[in-house]
Scaffold this motif. Structure first.
Motif, PDB file in Angstrom:
ATOM      1  N   GLU A   1       2.180   4.819   8.402  1.00 51.49           N
ATOM      2  CA  GLU A   1       1.362   4.852   9.612  1.00 51.49           C
ATOM      3  C   GLU A   1       2.101   5.528  10.771  1.00 51.49           C
ATOM      4  O   GLU A   1       1.509   6.230  11.579  1.00 51.49           O
ATOM      5  CB  GLU A   1       0.924   3.439   9.985  1.00 51.49           C
TER       6      GLU A   1
ATOM      7  N   TRP B   1       0.013  -1.674  -3.300  1.00 45.38           N
ATOM      8  CA  TRP B   1      -0.944  -1.596  -2.194  1.00 45.38           C
ATOM      9  C   TRP B   1      -2.299  -1.052  -2.648  1.00 45.38           C
ATOM     10  O   TRP B   1      -3.332  -1.404  -2.081  1.00 45.38           O
ATOM     11  CB  TRP B   1      -0.389  -0.732  -1.056  1.00 45.38           C
TER      12      TRP B   1
ATOM     13  N   LYS C   1      -4.101  -3.922  -3.917  1.00 42.31           N
ATOM     14  CA  LYS C   1      -4.543  -4.800  -2.823  1.00 42.31           C
ATOM     15  C   LYS C   1      -5.641  -4.146  -1.972  1.00 42.31           C
ATOM     16  O   LYS C   1      -6.158  -4.759  -1.040  1.00 42.31           O
ATOM     17  CB  LYS C   1      -3.366  -5.168  -1.897  1.00 42.31           C
TER      18      LYS C   1
ATOM     19  N   ILE D   1      -4.362   0.878   0.119  1.00 43.73           N
ATOM     20  CA  ILE D   1      -4.126   2.318  -0.098  1.00 43.73           C
ATOM     21  C   ILE D   1      -5.034   2.772  -1.237  1.00 43.73           C
ATOM     22  O   ILE D   1      -5.312   2.006  -2.162  1.00 43.73           O
ATOM     23  CB  ILE D   1      -2.632   2.555  -0.445  1.00 43.73           C
ATOM     24  N   GLN D   2      -5.488   4.026  -1.126  1.00 39.41           N
ATOM     25  CA  GLN D   2      -6.332   4.563  -2.195  1.00 39.41           C
ATOM     26  C   GLN D   2      -5.554   5.606  -2.992  1.00 39.41           C
ATOM     27  O   GLN D   2      -4.929   6.491  -2.405  1.00 39.41           O
ATOM     28  CB  GLN D   2      -7.558   5.206  -1.559  1.00 39.41           C
TER      29      GLN D   2
ATOM     30  N   TYR E   1      -2.017   9.769  -2.027  1.00 42.22           N
ATOM     31  CA  TYR E   1      -2.503   8.420  -1.744  1.00 42.22           C
ATOM     32  C   TYR E   1      -2.922   8.439  -0.278  1.00 42.22           C
ATOM     33  O   TYR E   1      -2.288   9.106   0.537  1.00 42.22           O
ATOM     34  CB  TYR E   1      -1.379   7.387  -1.863  1.00 42.22           C
ATOM     35  N   SER E   2      -3.974   7.712   0.065  1.00 41.09           N
ATOM     36  CA  SER E   2      -4.306   7.638   1.484  1.00 41.09           C
ATOM     37  C   SER E   2      -4.458   6.184   1.907  1.00 41.09           C
ATOM     38  O   SER E   2      -4.953   5.358   1.142  1.00 41.09           O
ATOM     39  CB  SER E   2      -5.568   8.422   1.798  1.00 41.09           C
ATOM     40  N   VAL E   3      -4.018   5.937   3.123  1.00 42.00           N
ATOM     41  CA  VAL E   3      -4.108   4.581   3.655  1.00 42.00           C
ATOM     42  C   VAL E   3      -5.547   4.366   4.109  1.00 42.00           C
ATOM     43  O   VAL E   3      -6.104   5.205   4.820  1.00 42.00           O
ATOM     44  CB  VAL E   3      -3.147   4.398   4.849  1.00 42.00           C
ATOM     45  N   ARG E   4      -6.147   3.285   3.672  1.00 41.51           N
ATOM     46  CA  ARG E   4      -7.532   3.015   4.091  1.00 41.51           C
ATOM     47  C   ARG E   4      -7.546   2.544   5.532  1.00 41.51           C
ATOM     48  O   ARG E   4      -6.749   1.685   5.922  1.00 41.51           O
ATOM     49  CB  ARG E   4      -8.144   1.933   3.204  1.00 41.51           C
ATOM     50  N   THR E   5      -8.449   3.118   6.301  1.00 39.16           N
ATOM     51  CA  THR E   5      -8.583   2.659   7.685  1.00 39.16           C
ATOM     52  C   THR E   5      -9.264   1.286   7.657  1.00 39.16           C
ATOM     53  O   THR E   5      -9.794   0.870   6.624  1.00 39.16           O
ATOM     54  CB  THR E   5      -9.460   3.629   8.503  1.00 39.16           C
ATOM     55  N   GLN E   6      -9.275   0.620   8.811  1.00 39.18           N
ATOM     56  CA  GLN E   6      -9.884  -0.715   8.848  1.00 39.18           C
ATOM     57  C   GLN E   6     -11.366  -0.662   8.479  1.00 39.18           C
ATOM     58  O   GLN E   6     -11.870  -1.517   7.761  1.00 39.18           O
ATOM     59  CB  GLN E   6      -9.692  -1.326  10.240  1.00 39.18           C
ATOM     60  N   ASN E   7     -12.056   0.392   8.949  1.00 37.41           N
ATOM     61  CA  ASN E   7     -13.476   0.540   8.615  1.00 37.41           C
ATOM     62  C   ASN E   7     -13.666   0.737   7.118  1.00 37.41           C
ATOM     63  O   ASN E   7     -14.575   0.178   6.521  1.00 37.41           O
ATOM     64  CB  ASN E   7     -14.076   1.738   9.364  1.00 37.41           C
ATOM     65  N   GLU E   8     -12.789   1.560   6.541  1.00 37.58           N
ATOM     66  CA  GLU E   8     -12.896   1.810   5.102  1.00 37.58           C
ATOM     67  C   GLU E   8     -12.647   0.539   4.309  1.00 37.58           C
ATOM     68  O   GLU E   8     -13.289   0.286   3.299  1.00 37.58           O
ATOM     69  CB  GLU E   8     -11.900   2.900   4.697  1.00 37.58           C
TER      70      GLU E   8
ATOM     71  N   GLU F   1     -15.770  -1.455   4.563  1.00 33.29           N
ATOM     72  CA  GLU F   1     -16.809  -0.893   3.694  1.00 33.29           C
ATOM     73  C   GLU F   1     -16.540  -1.260   2.236  1.00 33.29           C
ATOM     74  O   GLU F   1     -17.428  -1.615   1.490  1.00 33.29           O
ATOM     75  CB  GLU F   1     -16.837   0.632   3.820  1.00 33.29           C
ATOM     76  N   LYS F   2     -15.268  -1.149   1.852  1.00 34.73           N
ATOM     77  CA  LYS F   2     -14.876  -1.446   0.475  1.00 34.73           C
ATOM     78  C   LYS F   2     -15.105  -2.931   0.186  1.00 34.73           C
ATOM     79  O   LYS F   2     -15.518  -3.303  -0.913  1.00 34.73           O
ATOM     80  CB  LYS F   2     -13.403  -1.075   0.294  1.00 34.73           C
TER      81      LYS F   2
ATOM     82  N   GLU G   1     -13.346   8.701   1.791  1.00 32.23           N
ATOM     83  CA  GLU G   1     -14.225   7.531   1.698  1.00 32.23           C
ATOM     84  C   GLU G   1     -15.188   7.427   2.867  1.00 32.23           C
ATOM     85  O   GLU G   1     -16.304   6.974   2.713  1.00 32.23           O
ATOM     86  CB  GLU G   1     -13.379   6.263   1.608  1.00 32.23           C
TER      87      GLU G   1
ATOM     88  N   GLU H   1     -10.663   7.113  14.306  1.00 38.64           N
ATOM     89  CA  GLU H   1      -9.806   6.448  13.338  1.00 38.64           C
ATOM     90  C   GLU H   1      -9.322   7.453  12.291  1.00 38.64           C
ATOM     91  O   GLU H   1     -10.126   8.070  11.606  1.00 38.64           O
ATOM     92  CB  GLU H   1     -10.604   5.338  12.648  1.00 38.64           C
TER      93      GLU H   1
ATOM     94  N   SER I   1      -6.791   8.243   9.012  1.00 43.83           N
ATOM     95  CA  SER I   1      -5.984   7.551   8.001  1.00 43.83           C
ATOM     96  C   SER I   1      -4.825   8.435   7.563  1.00 43.83           C
ATOM     97  O   SER I   1      -4.927   9.654   7.540  1.00 43.83           O
ATOM     98  CB  SER I   1      -6.846   7.173   6.806  1.00 43.83           C
ATOM     99  N   ALA I   2      -3.724   7.765   7.261  1.00 46.75           N
ATOM    100  CA  ALA I   2      -2.519   8.503   6.861  1.00 46.75           C
ATOM    101  C   ALA I   2      -2.590   8.884   5.389  1.00 46.75           C
ATOM    102  O   ALA I   2      -3.348   8.304   4.619  1.00 46.75           O
ATOM    103  CB  ALA I   2      -1.309   7.631   7.120  1.00 46.75           C
ATOM    104  N   LEU I   3      -1.803   9.876   5.045  1.00 50.83           N
ATOM    105  CA  LEU I   3      -1.831  10.408   3.685  1.00 50.83           C
ATOM    106  C   LEU I   3      -0.409  10.516   3.132  1.00 50.83           C
ATOM    107  O   LEU I   3       0.504  10.921   3.847  1.00 50.83           O
ATOM    108  CB  LEU I   3      -2.472  11.800   3.743  1.00 50.83           C
ATOM    109  N   ILE I   4      -0.244  10.153   1.874  1.00 48.77           N
ATOM    110  CA  ILE I   4       1.072  10.292   1.228  1.00 48.77           C
ATOM    111  C   ILE I   4       0.904  11.330   0.122  1.00 48.77           C
ATOM    112  O   ILE I   4       0.026  11.206  -0.726  1.00 48.77           O
ATOM    113  CB  ILE I   4       1.542   8.959   0.605  1.00 48.77           C
TER     114      ILE I   4
END
Lengths: 92, 578
Positions: free
Chosen positions: A10, A39, A42, A45-46, A79-86, A89-90, B267, B334, B336-339
């Motif tokens: 982040e 993650w 959990k 992360i996607q 890999y992408s970090v899911r935002t709070q909205n995502e 939604e998930k 997404e 918003e 989102s970060a990416l790896i």
């Protein structure tokens, strides 16, 4: 450690390579992949390589392809970090 | 003596410290387990206590089958609720976090890794090619070299294939038709003016695609392409687009269809639609023959740079439009970060590169024999049918054909862009089927005299000999052109290819329709082809991914934008340099 991984991603404010993340955290790359997978499980992360459609994407690691196209680009695995909205939604 | 033997002898055991609060609950659960002999006999106490706090389903099922198992789970549940009320997060994350921390400390204090030369090289090289400021210029320089190499190196082979199709192969077809008594018949016209001109007009670009795919395969297999995606992705992020937007866009450089599908990795719906709207501006591989042809006609000395500038213009248009749309229709703060996982650099594998080229050129050839051939036949028919009694079927001047008459209606709209003739409007309309068809249509319209129907074949062996001889000549010319890419003229002679009949015809036509400003009209046409609606298959994919509403927005928007940009190029060019 797991929280540090999320924090560093982040903090990068955009994209970061797995290599840079590994150097910043002083963690081996393979161990880092394990943490990312944690993650992913959990839902924080996607793993983008798993969002491909069978018809369009050959979902091997870091590969997007189509049988009917004259050009297919091999993409790096992301890999992408899911935002709070995502995440919400998930969750729904 | 091994480490394991030492550990066994000393009965070393490890214990991860999970923190004060967790440890307290673990110890309480250990006591509870000890009070239940049936369970205590079967499981290590501390291990079981942790598993209970993690709410491990398998363990819970096993315990329920044992005496006092249910009561133990109830006790564990109370501990979990207590911990959650204090710490507020998933317990399993905290437990896993402590484990990873312990493992990391252990690895750092015990493992000494030898310096991996390959990795060290990759890390050093990445510091340059993925540098915050140097990365982007390096990426564009690499792509410029790719297109320069593609255009310059393939030029002699384009001439060679053109010569083979209009020479030996064409002569053989004509000879066979003549032998069958079909000389000057409509069947002969269908083969010569339709199939050979149309399909042949596209097949001449096989060398271009082969060299392009060779260059891209090498970049991809060495691992550079992933770096390119990374540096461009950073740019996308900085201007407010989703970091992942560049990945579908990069796919779009090859084909817009999978690019639309790969927007699924996004997404958020707003991000997905926005990226989907920008994807068509990435110039697909099928547009390349148009750029190559027009660059060779209007910018013969700077063909590679002209082609590269089309790709660059596509990226810049997408970025500019992305910024506007992000600030207006698709507001989303918003991010989102990416790896991104970058593979280590390696030498390209010959087999991988070969398969890459074979697969893609094979698909291009398959399209030539299916879509392009079918289009060529239909187009031939439309060019063969006369209107207003001007000539008879297959013997009318194309100027008086159904195709010309219909496309004359559209042509005035393109007049301010410098190519307001039925030939250009007709090519753009058929290009909706597939972008390569723009070239095959022009090949059919402009070069109906590509083959002499009275030509006789010089004999099979002599024709084969000619093909081999001219191929050798093309290879020599290609080798001579290589040093020229970096500005070194080793041979002190111009390796310049002669314009074909088609090139001369297009030049004359654009020059006439633009009032003597053919170069600007040609450039405007290239820009129009870059920006206007993608092919019908891509539009179908767009509808599937973005919905009917956004598909129409995209189609109409692209047509309007193409018209405006082409207008700016043509009129601006005339004003500034005319």
């Amino acid at each position: 450690m797991l929280y540090q991984v999320l924090h560093e991603i982040e903090k990068a404010d955009g994209s970061i390579t797995l290599n840079d993340l590994s150097i910043k955290l002083g963690v081996d790359r393979n161990a880092l992949e394990g943490m990312l997978q944690f993650w992913v499980q959990k839902g924080r992360i996607q793993d983008d390589s798993t969002t491909c459609d069978d018809v369009v994407c050959s979902c091997g690691p870091s590969f997007i392809s189509s049988v009917d196209c004259t050009f297919i680009a091999k993409m790096p695995k992301t890999y992408s970090v899911r935002t709070q909205n995502e995440q919400k939604e998930k969750g729904n | 003596m091994s480490i394991i033997e030492t550990a066994l002898q000393k009965k070393l055991s490890f214990k991860i410290d999970y923190g004060e609060e967790l440890e307290e609950q673990i110890n309480q659960l250990v006591d509870e387990i000890a009070q239940r002999p049936v369970i205590a006999e079967q499981f290590p106490h501390r291990w079981l206590a942790i598993k209970l706090l993690e709410e491990d389903r398998d363990i819970q099922i096993k315990l329920l089958a044992l005496k006092d198992g249910a009561s133990l789970i109830k006790v564990a549940q109370k501990s979990i609720e207590l911990l959650k009320s204090v710490q507020g997060d998933d317990l399993d994350i905290q437990i896993a976090d402590r484990r990873y921390r312990w493992i990391n400390q252990l690895v750092n204090s015990t493992v000494q890794r030898p310096l991996d030369d390959k990795r060290a090289f990759t890390d050093r090289f990445d510091q340059i090619v993925t540098h915050r400021y140097l990365g982007i210029p390096i990426f564009f320089i690499v792509m410029w070299i790719v297109f320069k190499l593609t255009a310059d190196v393939s030029a002699p082979y384009i001439d060679w294939i053109d010569g083979v199709i209009t020479g030996p192969i064409g002569n053989m077809i004509v000879a066979i038709l003549n032998t069958l008594g079909l000389r000057d018949s409509w069947v002969s016209s269908l083969f010569v003016d339709g199939i050979v001109a149309g399909v042949g007009g596209v097949l001449v670009f096989v060398p271009v695609l082969t060299f392009l795919y060779l260059a891209l395969a090498v970049l991809e297999d060495t691992g550079y392409m992933a770096r390119g995606a990374y540096v461009m992705d950073r740019v996308m992020g900085k201007i407010g687009l989703h970091g992942k937007s560049f990945l579908p866009m990069l796919v779009g450089f090859g084909c817009t269809v999978p690019a639309f599908y790969s927007t699924r990795t996004l997404e958020n719906e707003k991000d997905r639609i926005l990226t989907g709207l920008l994807v068509p501006f990435m110039s697909c591989g099928a547009r390349l023959p148009v750029y190559i042809l027009f660059s060779a006609i209007f910018f013969p000395r700077y063909a590679g740079t002209a082609v590269f500038s089309m790709y660059l213009l596509g990226i810049l248009t997408a970025i500019g439009l992305g910024i506007i749309l992000r600030k207006t229709v698709f507001k989303n703060k918003e991010q989102s970060a990416l790896i991104i996982e970058l593979p280590p650099y390696r030498a390209p594998n010959v087999k991988t590169v070969w398969l890459y080229i074979k697969e893609r050129v094979g698909t291009f050839l398959k399209n030539a024999w299916t879509i392009i051939m079918a289009t060529s036949i239909v187009l031939w028919l439309l060019l063969a049918i006369p209107v207003n009694g001007q000539g008879s079927f297959a013997e009318t001047d194309v100027d008086h054909s159904v195709f010309a008459t219909v496309n004359r209606v559209v042509a005035p709209i393109l007049k301010p862009l410098g190519f307001g003739n039925w030939q250009a409007s007709g090519s753009l309309i058929t290009g909706f089927l597939a972008k390569e068809v723009v070239v095959s249509t022009m090949a059919q319209i402009y070069t109906t005299d590509v083959l002499e129907t009275n030509a006789e074949s010089n004999g099979f062996l002599q024709e084969i000999g000619e093909i081999i001889f001219t191929f050798w000549g093309a290879t020599v010319d290609t080798l001579k052109s290589l040093p020229l890419i970096v500005g070194v003229d080793l041979f002190e002679e111009e390796v310049e290819t002669e314009p074909t009949n088609l090139m001369n015809a297009i030049y004359a036509s654009f020059d006439a329709s633009s009032g003597g400003h053919g170069v600007f009209a040609g450039l405007a046409f290239m820009v129009f082809v870059l920006i206007y609606t993608p092919c019908v298959v891509a539009v179908a994919a767009e509808r599937q991914e973005l919905g009917t509403k956004w598909m129409w927005v995209s189609m109409v928007g692209q047509l309007v934008l193409a018209w405006i940009m082409a207008l700016a190029v043509f009129q601006g060019g005339k004003l500034l340099f005319g």
